[in-house]
Write a protein that holds these residues in place. Structure first.
Motif, PDB file in Angstrom:
ATOM      1  N   ALA A   2       0.829  -1.207   0.000  1.00  0.00           N
ATOM      2  CA  ALA A   2       0.000   0.000   0.000  1.00  0.00           C
ATOM      3  C   ALA A   2       0.866   1.261   0.000  1.00  0.00           C
ATOM      4  N   ARG A   3       0.422   2.259  -0.765  1.00  0.00           N
ATOM      5  CA  ARG A   3       1.136   3.526  -0.815  1.00  0.00           C
ATOM      6  C   ARG A   3       0.318   4.657  -0.218  1.00  0.00           C
ATOM      7  N   ALA A   4      -0.993   4.434  -0.068  1.00  0.00           N
ATOM      8  CA  ALA A   4      -1.866   5.450   0.520  1.00  0.00           C
ATOM      9  C   ALA A   4      -2.874   4.763   1.423  1.00  0.00           C
ATOM     10  N   ALA A   5      -3.397   5.539   2.374  1.00  0.00           N
ATOM     11  CA  ALA A   5      -4.401   5.003   3.291  1.00  0.00           C
ATOM     12  C   ALA A   5      -5.343   6.123   3.697  1.00  0.00           C
ATOM     13  N   HIS A   6      -6.478   5.724   4.238  1.00  0.00           N
ATOM     14  CA  HIS A   6      -7.466   6.677   4.753  1.00  0.00           C
ATOM     15  C   HIS A   6      -7.759   6.237   6.180  1.00  0.00           C
ATOM     16  N   ALA A   7      -7.615   7.163   7.122  1.00  0.00           N
ATOM     17  CA  ALA A   7      -7.812   6.804   8.527  1.00  0.00           C
ATOM     18  C   ALA A   7      -8.549   7.892   9.295  1.00  0.00           C
ATOM     19  N   LEU A   8      -9.152   7.447  10.391  1.00  0.00           N
ATOM     20  CA  LEU A   8      -9.752   8.343  11.371  1.00  0.00           C
ATOM     21  C   LEU A   8      -8.908   8.216  12.625  1.00  0.00           C
ATOM     22  N   HIS A   9      -8.825   9.281  13.422  1.00  0.00           N
ATOM     23  CA  HIS A   9      -8.142   9.130  14.703  1.00  0.00           C
ATOM     24  C   HIS A   9      -8.700  10.095  15.732  1.00  0.00           C
ATOM     25  N   ILE A  10      -8.478   9.719  16.990  1.00  0.00           N
ATOM     26  CA  ILE A  10      -8.820  10.568  18.130  1.00  0.00           C
ATOM     27  C   ILE A  10      -7.520  10.705  18.914  1.00  0.00           C
ATOM     28  N   LEU A  11      -7.090  11.931  19.131  1.00  0.00           N
ATOM     29  CA  LEU A  11      -5.838  12.178  19.849  1.00  0.00           C
ATOM     30  C   LEU A  11      -6.132  12.707  21.248  1.00  0.00           C
ATOM     31  N   THR A  40      -7.911  16.188  20.665  1.00  0.00           N
ATOM     32  CA  THR A  40      -7.200  17.467  20.763  1.00  0.00           C
ATOM     33  C   THR A  40      -6.622  17.868  19.410  1.00  0.00           C
ATOM     34  N   CYS A  41      -6.773  17.023  18.404  1.00  0.00           N
ATOM     35  CA  CYS A  41      -6.291  17.319  17.048  1.00  0.00           C
ATOM     36  C   CYS A  41      -7.361  18.137  16.313  1.00  0.00           C
ATOM     37  N   PRO A  42      -6.950  19.096  15.477  1.00  0.00           N
ATOM     38  CA  PRO A  42      -7.939  19.859  14.693  1.00  0.00           C
ATOM     39  C   PRO A  42      -8.876  18.964  13.871  1.00  0.00           C
ATOM     40  N   SER A  43      -8.421  17.762  13.504  1.00  0.00           N
ATOM     41  CA  SER A  43      -9.266  16.846  12.729  1.00  0.00           C
ATOM     42  C   SER A  43     -10.472  16.377  13.529  1.00  0.00           C
ATOM     43  N   GLY A  44     -10.445  16.557  14.851  1.00  0.00           N
ATOM     44  CA  GLY A  44     -11.575  16.166  15.689  1.00  0.00           C
ATOM     45  C   GLY A  44     -12.880  16.821  15.249  1.00  0.00           C
ATOM     46  N   LYS A  45     -12.791  18.065  14.781  1.00  0.00           N
ATOM     47  CA  LYS A  45     -13.976  18.788  14.317  1.00  0.00           C
ATOM     48  C   LYS A  45     -14.633  18.087  13.131  1.00  0.00           C
ATOM     49  N   LYS A  46     -13.818  17.329  12.381  1.00  0.00           N
ATOM     50  CA  LYS A  46     -14.325  16.587  11.217  1.00  0.00           C
ATOM     51  C   LYS A  46     -14.549  15.119  11.586  1.00  0.00           C
ATOM     52  N   GLY A  47     -14.747  14.844  12.858  1.00  0.00           N
ATOM     53  CA  GLY A  47     -14.980  13.471  13.286  1.00  0.00           C
ATOM     54  C   GLY A  47     -13.722  12.626  13.271  1.00  0.00           C
ATOM     55  N   GLY A  48     -12.563  13.303  13.310  1.00  0.00           N
ATOM     56  CA  GLY A  48     -11.291  12.588  13.331  1.00  0.00           C
ATOM     57  C   GLY A  48     -10.806  12.156  11.963  1.00  0.00           C
ATOM     58  N   ASP A  49     -11.486  12.602  10.918  1.00  0.00           N
ATOM     59  CA  ASP A  49     -11.151  12.166   9.562  1.00  0.00           C
ATOM     60  C   ASP A  49      -9.885  12.853   9.055  1.00  0.00           C
ATOM     61  N   LEU A  50      -8.861  12.044   8.777  1.00  0.00           N
ATOM     62  CA  LEU A  50      -7.598  12.576   8.253  1.00  0.00           C
ATOM     63  C   LEU A  50      -7.565  12.545   6.726  1.00  0.00           C
ATOM     64  N   GLY A  51      -8.593  11.969   6.121  1.00  0.00           N
ATOM     65  CA  GLY A  51      -8.611  11.839   4.672  1.00  0.00           C
ATOM     66  C   GLY A  51      -7.583  10.822   4.215  1.00  0.00           C
ATOM     67  N   GLU A  52      -7.296  10.834   2.932  1.00  0.00           N
ATOM     68  CA  GLU A  52      -6.298   9.905   2.402  1.00  0.00           C
ATOM     69  C   GLU A  52      -4.926  10.564   2.473  1.00  0.00           C
ATOM     70  N   PHE A  53      -3.925   9.784   2.873  1.00  0.00           N
ATOM     71  CA  PHE A  53      -2.559  10.309   2.949  1.00  0.00           C
ATOM     72  C   PHE A  53      -1.585   9.243   2.488  1.00  0.00           C
ATOM     73  N   LYS A  54      -0.400   9.703   2.128  1.00  0.00           N
ATOM     74  CA  LYS A  54       0.627   8.787   1.609  1.00  0.00           C
ATOM     75  C   LYS A  54       1.487   8.206   2.734  1.00  0.00           C
ATOM     76  N   LYS A  55       2.038   7.044   2.463  1.00  0.00           N
ATOM     77  CA  LYS A  55       2.949   6.405   3.403  1.00  0.00           C
ATOM     78  C   LYS A  55       4.116   7.357   3.664  1.00  0.00           C
ATOM     79  N   GLY A  56       4.476   7.533   4.937  1.00  0.00           N
ATOM     80  CA  GLY A  56       5.585   8.415   5.285  1.00  0.00           C
ATOM     81  C   GLY A  56       5.168   9.825   5.684  1.00  0.00           C
ATOM     82  N   GLN A  57       3.894  10.149   5.522  1.00  0.00           N
ATOM     83  CA  GLN A  57       3.436  11.509   5.870  1.00  0.00           C
ATOM     84  C   GLN A  57       3.190  11.691   7.362  1.00  0.00           C
ATOM     85  N   MET A  58       2.898  10.612   8.064  1.00  0.00           N
ATOM     86  CA  MET A  58       2.579  10.691   9.489  1.00  0.00           C
ATOM     87  C   MET A  58       3.796  10.272  10.325  1.00  0.00           C
TER      88      MET A  58
END
Length: 92
Positions: A2-11, A40-58
């Motif tokens: 895999a080179r990309a993924a879509h994830a949700l998170h709660i920090l 506590t992440c700004p993505s929390g406002k969007k339900g924790g949705d980080l969208g799709e991102f590439k391997k190595g970005q996080m």
């Protein structure tokens, strides 16, 4: 591989809170609702949705779980930012 993924998170800052949130999720609570309430992440406002991102970005620990852990199973991962409850939606 895999080179990309879509994830949700709660920090959150504390492991005990992360464990409590995971328990709530396992009892059927909605991920997005808990993300808006606790993350506590700004993505929390969007339900924790980080969208799709590439391997190595996080950060390494986050990346490692998203690209090799279970899909659709919320899991606690510790990074320098705190405790993430991560739910990987898919990998491509």
């Amino acid at each position: 591989m895999a080179r990309a993924a879509h994830a949700l998170h709660i920090l959150v800052k504390h492991k005990t809170l992360a464990e409590d949130i995971l328990t709530q999720l396992n009892k059927g609570a909605k991920f997005q609702t808990l993300a808006k309430k606790y993350s506590t992440c700004p993505s929390g406002k969007k339900g924790g949705d980080l969208g799709e991102f590439k391997k190595g970005q996080m950060v390494v620990q986050f990346d490692k779980f998203v690209f090799s852990g279970e899909i659709l199973t919320p899991t606690i991962v510790k990074t320098k930012f705190g405790y993430h409850i991560i739910k990987t939606l898919y990998r491509t």
